[in-house]
Enzyme design. Structure first.
Site, PDB file in Angstrom:
ATOM      1  N   ARG A   1      15.248  31.399 -39.951  1.00  0.00           N
ATOM      2  CA  ARG A   1      16.744  31.911 -40.789  1.00  0.00           C
ATOM      3  C   ARG A   1      17.656  30.915 -40.523  1.00  0.00           C
ATOM      4  NH1 ARG A   1      13.254  35.818 -40.664  1.00  0.00           N
ATOM      5  NH2 ARG A   1      12.755  34.773 -38.531  1.00  0.00           N
ATOM      6  N   THR A   2      18.076  30.626 -39.421  1.00  0.00           N
ATOM      7  CA  THR A   2      19.314  30.097 -38.999  1.00  0.00           C
ATOM      8  C   THR A   2      19.265  28.441 -39.657  1.00  0.00           C
ATOM      9  OG1 THR A   2      19.047  31.364 -36.937  1.00  0.00           O
ATOM     10  CG2 THR A   2      20.675  29.505 -37.009  1.00  0.00           C
TER      11      THR A   2
ATOM     12  N   LYS B   1      11.369  12.387 -24.242  1.00  0.00           N
ATOM     13  CA  LYS B   1      11.093  11.508 -23.419  1.00  0.00           C
ATOM     14  C   LYS B   1      12.069  11.522 -21.989  1.00  0.00           C
ATOM     15  CE  LYS B   1      10.951   8.394 -27.266  1.00  0.00           C
ATOM     16  NZ  LYS B   1      11.850   7.086 -27.973  1.00  0.00           N
TER      17      LYS B   1
ATOM     18  N   ARG C   1      20.677  24.390 -31.841  1.00  0.00           N
ATOM     19  CA  ARG C   1      19.875  25.296 -31.413  1.00  0.00           C
ATOM     20  C   ARG C   1      18.993  24.810 -30.073  1.00  0.00           C
ATOM     21  NH1 ARG C   1      16.324  30.166 -33.797  1.00  0.00           N
ATOM     22  NH2 ARG C   1      18.190  30.899 -34.045  1.00  0.00           N
TER      23      ARG C   1
ATOM     24  N   HIS D   1      24.467  33.846 -29.750  1.00  0.00           N
ATOM     25  CA  HIS D   1      24.086  33.568 -31.126  1.00  0.00           C
ATOM     26  C   HIS D   1      25.356  33.946 -31.933  1.00  0.00           C
ATOM     27  CE1 HIS D   1      21.736  32.277 -34.468  1.00  0.00           C
ATOM     28  NE2 HIS D   1      20.448  32.966 -34.463  1.00  0.00           N
TER      29      HIS D   1
HETATM   30  N1   CP Z   1      17.775  35.638 -36.463  1.00  0.00           N
HETATM   31  C1   CP Z   1      17.408  34.188 -36.015  1.00  0.00           C
HETATM   32  O1   CP Z   1      17.957  33.455 -35.411  1.00  0.00           O
HETATM   33  O2   CP Z   1      16.128  33.846 -36.886  1.00  0.00           O
HETATM   34  P1   CP Z   1      15.331  32.600 -36.481  1.00  0.00           P
HETATM   35  O3   CP Z   1      15.010  32.477 -35.184  1.00  0.00           O
HETATM   36  O4   CP Z   1      14.429  32.465 -37.721  1.00  0.00           O
HETATM   37  O5   CP Z   1      16.557  31.421 -36.828  1.00  0.00           O
END
Ligand code: CP
Length: 306
Positions: free
Chosen positions: A53-54, A83, A104, A132
């Site tokens: 999703r993100t 590395k 991320r 998040h």
């Molecule tokens: N909600 C969320 O962060 O989903 P993903 O891990 O699929 O990005």
């Protein structure tokens, strides 16, 4: 620079501005009339942890706004991080190529580390079990859409409240609004970290903790289910013991208010039974869709284009 690193940087005024912009994005997309505000921008999406999703909603948001995307979807093995390259060194390279970096990473605090080095805005798309914040803004957008308000609500948050970064960020934002209450349902091994309880006490926000799901469900206006975060456990046996500590199923539907809303950041791995999906109170797929509108707004905010 408008880095987006933590829920704690948002006040109610800024949240309002972003949710309003997200609503405009939703309307513009539905009418096929999106202004290409990112027409001359390149956004780097650096994902060192899995995501559906993100990453895809950020990339779609960039493309819908007329920008272009570079990046990595499996950075821990496909980039020079494999590395041994450090986060600051990676950022020193990528900020020379892109106008904004969405990152991320499994390390708590990695977004802060990146922001210290970066000459372009950093958006935290999840840093380990810490935060998040962009998920939280889409959670608030969804709560406002589904209930009509962000205040005077009882939230029951269920499952992995220790490592659930979404919970940390979302309750930080929701606790800004008057008369909100929280019920935290978790096994004792996965309780909410003390620092969030201290924040709630400091803000004089009412909360209680319980291990009993039924106790949390009956009073809830919003039920927020979470996945037990397998990737944060050092012991597979401990994860197996806890992974289905709480399952929301057809019986749970009978216990909640008629007006309740069921959220989950997704992915789910058994903690919401599929039979729940067809109940109109199940809002988690609408919640994921809202991520696109909110991230379109956030890209413009971070780039100073809002
Ligand atoms: N909600 C969320 O962060 O989903 P993903 O891990 O699929 O990005």
């Amino acid at each position: 620079m408008n880095h987006i690193l933590s829920a704690s940087q948002f006040n109610k005024g800024l949240i309002y501005k972003i949710l309003l912009s997200a609503k405009k994005m939703e309307t513009a997309l539905n009418k096929g009339r999106v202004t290409k505000k990112l027409h001359d921008k390149i956004v780097a999406c650096l994902f060192f942890e899995p995501s559906t999703r993100t990453r895809l909603s950020f990339e779609t948001a960039v493309l819908r706004l007329g920008g272009q995307v570079i990046g990595m979807e499996n950075g821990s093995v496909s980039s020079s991080a494999f590395k041994g390259e450090s986060i600051p060194d990676t950022i020193k390279i990528v900020h020379g190529f892109a106008d904004l970096i969405v990152m991320r990473h499994p390390q708590n605090g990695s977004a802060e580390v990146a922001a210290k080095t970066s000459k372009v805005p950093i958006i935290n798309a999840g840093d380990g079990g810490n935060e998040h914040p962009t998920q939280s803004l889409l959670d608030l957008y969804t709560i406002k859409q589904e209930t009509g308000r962000l205040e005077n609500l009882t939230f029951t948050m269920v499952g992995d409240l220790l490592y659930g970064r979404t919970i940390h960020s979302t309750l930080t934002m929701l606790s800004l609004y008057p008369k909100n209450k929280f019920i935290f349902v978790a096994p004792k091994q996965l309780k909410l970290p003390e620092k969030y309880k201290a924040m709630l006490k400091n803000r004089k926000v009412s909360f209680k903790e319980t291990e009993n799901l039924a106790e949390g469900l009956k009073f809830a206006d919003v039920i927020y289910m979470t996945r037990v975060q397998k990737e944060r456990f050092s012991s597979k046996a401990e994860y197996e013991k806890l992974k289905l500590a709480y399952v929301f199923d057809a019986e749970s539907l009978k216990q909640i208010k008629k007006s309740a809303v069921i959220l989950h950041a997704l992915p789910r791995v058994g903690e919401i039974a599929e039979v729940v999906d067809k109940d109109p109170r199940a809002a988690y797929f609408r919640q994921a869709q809202n991520g696109l509108y909110v991230r379109m707004a956030l890209l413009q905010y971070a780039l100073g284009l809002m």
